[in-house]
Structure formats: structure tokens, C-alpha cells
Design a protein around this motif. Structure first.
Motif, short mmCIF file in Angstrom:
data_model
loop_
_atom_site.label_atom_id
_atom_site.label_comp_id
_atom_site.label_asym_id
_atom_site.label_seq_id
_atom_site.Cartn_x
_atom_site.Cartn_y
_atom_site.Cartn_z
N UNK A 1 0.93 -1.14 -0.15
CA UNK A 1 0.01 -0.02 -0.05
C UNK A 1 0.95 1.20 0.32
N UNK A 2 1.91 1.16 0.80
CA UNK A 2 2.82 2.36 0.78
C UNK A 2 3.51 2.62 -0.72
N UNK B 1 8.95 10.31 -3.38
CA UNK B 1 9.90 9.30 -2.99
C UNK B 1 9.71 8.69 -1.43
N UNK B 2 9.24 9.65 -0.80
CA UNK B 2 9.08 9.60 0.72
C UNK B 2 7.78 10.36 1.03
N UNK C 1 9.41 -0.04 10.00
CA UNK C 1 10.52 -0.58 9.27
C UNK C 1 10.66 0.31 7.72
N UNK C 2 9.37 0.50 7.43
CA UNK C 2 9.25 1.37 6.29
C UNK C 2 9.98 3.02 6.29
N UNK D 1 11.04 5.43 3.21
CA UNK D 1 9.93 5.48 2.36
C UNK D 1 8.84 6.46 3.22
N UNK D 2 9.09 6.59 4.44
CA UNK D 2 8.05 7.22 5.29
C UNK D 2 9.04 8.02 6.11
N UNK D 3 8.58 9.22 6.70
CA UNK D 3 9.01 10.21 7.49
C UNK D 3 8.60 10.19 8.74
N UNK D 4 7.35 10.01 8.96
CA UNK D 4 6.85 10.11 10.42
C UNK D 4 5.49 9.34 10.47
#
Length: 283
Positions: free
Chosen positions: A107-108, A118-119, A143-144, A149-152
Motif C-alpha cells: 500500500x505504501x 519518493x518519501x 520498518x518503512x 519511504x516514510x518520514x513520520x
């Protein structure tokens, strides 16, 4: 009363405290309607909004794609926050929980593609999946985050106890729960967010547009030379420094009205009167 005008989500991601909920915007086969929805998103940015909230659920990705069409390449200070954890189904309400870690990863990636990012600086879990342990769900998002791939990480529609369980696994930057002047069911969650410095993003922040029917709200609006909608948004901004309202609309006129709440200054006496409006009197 003077309320802070910005908030740092996660302690470092600064946004203006009145954001925009893009839920109602959709691509439309009618070209005129489609252009109008693009114009609303663009006008929000022109008005200084730096936080726009979307989700896979909103049109099953169509909302995210419309925001990318309207705003990409994004201004440097604009945060597009989206949500995962729900999949489409033809049964029941039309959606199902989808908190399996492997599915969340997919999904991400899908959200990144639709938003042309990109993030994702703020990724929220739209609903906790009752079939998957909370540590597994938020652990997958952790983990992402660690992979870049994820900031917060944020949550939506959670209790204070569920927030605490998630915080034991990873830092939680935001909570998005239903909350407004007339509906304060999640006050304990707001207090937990205040204690931890977590952003609280109330959805349905203007009581579904019914605020003007309340005599006290209408009276304060008249005194403040504002609309009832602006008054209830100003109350939210004054009520807690961690509140970041995200009112949504498909109308530029209503959008400008909402953003105009930034200029409304309630006196302490007006705030106290509004604060006494019964929380149980939902519109």
C-alpha cells in the motif's frame, strides 16, 4: 487569545496549524468539474496551507492522483499526508481492514506512485486492523520509516490505550480522530497527545457545518465579525496547541472562509462561553 500559528509534527516537520482535508476532491469525467477540483487544491496552497490530508480510501487512490495532478512538483514547504490500512471490497460498507505487514508495504508503494513521491513525510494508519496485533502493524510502518519511504507515522480513530500501545513500538507523530466543539468524545486522546507532543488532526472539525444552528456559537460569531464555521475553527486553534484542524470542501468560497479562521481572535470570555457548549449536543 493568541494561539500558535504553526506546529512541528514529530518535533521537526513544521506546518501551519490550519490544514486542508482533500477527501471530497475527485477526478471527474466532466471536464469543468474536474478543473474546479484541481483549482480548490491549488487555491489551498495559494492561501498558505502547508498540510494537505488524503488517503487511499478517498476514491481508492483517485484523491491522491488528483492532488499530484494539481500540485506536483510540490512546493518545498507542502506536506501531503496520506493513510493506508484499508482495502476496497464489494461487501458490507465497501471497505475492509488491511493491516497485514506485507500488505501495508504494498500500500505504501502504491501511495508513493500515485502521489509521485519518493518519501511520504506523514503516513497514517487509517484504522487499526483488529485481526493483526498493533505491534505488527506499526512495526511494519516503523520498518518503512527506517528504509526511508516514510518520514513520520500517525494513527487514526484510536483510543488513548491504543495510542500508548503503538508508542511502545515506535514514535507516533500524529493522531487523526473525530473531534469538534460539539463532539468531544476523544478528549482523553487529545490530552494524551498534548502530554506527548503529538499532533492531533481532528476530522469533521466544524461539526458537519451545523455550528451556526447553536445560539451561543452564532452570538460569538456576530461579536467577532466572523462566520460560525470560522469561530469553531478558531476555538479548536485556541483549545490546544497540538490541534491541527483539516477542514475539507470542494468550494473555493468555503475554503477561503475556513482559512480565514486564522485571523479570528477570540477573547478569553468568548472562548470560555464556547467551551461550555455541551459536548453531548451533537448536530
Amino acid at each position: 487569545m493568541t494561539a500558535p500559528t504553526t506546529f512541528r509534527i514529530g518535533g521537526d516537520l513544521e506546518v501551519r496549524r490550519l490544514g486542508f482535508g482533500a477527501m471530497r476532491l475527485r477526478p471527474d469525467p466532466d471536464e469543468k468539474a474536474h478543473v474546479a477540483h484541481l483549482a480548490v487544491a491549488r487555491r489551498a496552497v495559494e492561501l498558505g496551507v502547508t498540510l494537505i490530508d488524503t488517503a487511499h480510501l478517498y476514491g481508492w487512490g483517485a484523491n491522491e492522483e488528483l492532488l499530484a495532478e494539481a500540485l506536483h512538483p510540490y512546493p518545498d514547504d507542502l506536506v501531503i499526508a496520506t493513510k493506508v490500512g484499508i482495502r476496497h471490497t464489494t461487501a458490507g460498507e465497501g471497505w475492509r481492514h488491511a493491516g497485514d505487514p506485507a500488505d501495508l508495504r504494498v500500500q505504501v508503494d502504491e501511495a508513493l506512485r500515485r502521489l509521485r513521491l519518493d518519501r511520504i513525510e506523514l503516513l497514517q494508519l487509517h484504522r487499526l486492523d483488529p485481526a493483526v496485533p498493533i505491534p505488527d502493524q506499526v512495526g511494519a510502518l516503523r520498518d518503512l520509516r527506517d528504509e526511508g519511504k516514510v518520514g513520520r507515522i500517525g494513527l487514526s480513530e484510536v483510543t488513548a490505550a491504543e495510542l500508548a500501545q503503538a508508542q511502545a513500538v515506535v514514535e507516533i507523530a500524529s493522531v487523526q480522530n473525530r473531534y469538534n466543539l460539539l463532539d468531544r468524545e476523544y478528549e482523553p486522546v487529545l490530552k494524551a497527545c498534548e502530554a506527548a507532543g503529538v499532533a492531533f488532526l481532528p476530522w469533521r472539525p466544524v461539526a458537519a457545518g451545523q455550528s451556526g444552528a447553536r445560539a451561543e456559537i452564532a452570538a460569538v460569531a456576530k461579536e467577532a465579525d466572523a462566520t460560525p464555521t470560522q469561530v469553531v475553527l478558531a476555538w479548536l486553534l485556541a483549545h490546544s496547541p497540538v490541534i491541527v484542524p483539516i477542514p475539507g470542501t470542494t468550494s473555493i468560497v468555503h475554503l477561503e472562509e475556513n482559512v480565514g479562521a486564522n485571523a479570528v481572535r477570540l477573547t478569553q470570555e468568548q472562548y470560555d462561553r464556547l467551551n461550555r457548549v455541551a459536548a453531548t449536543e451533537t448536530p
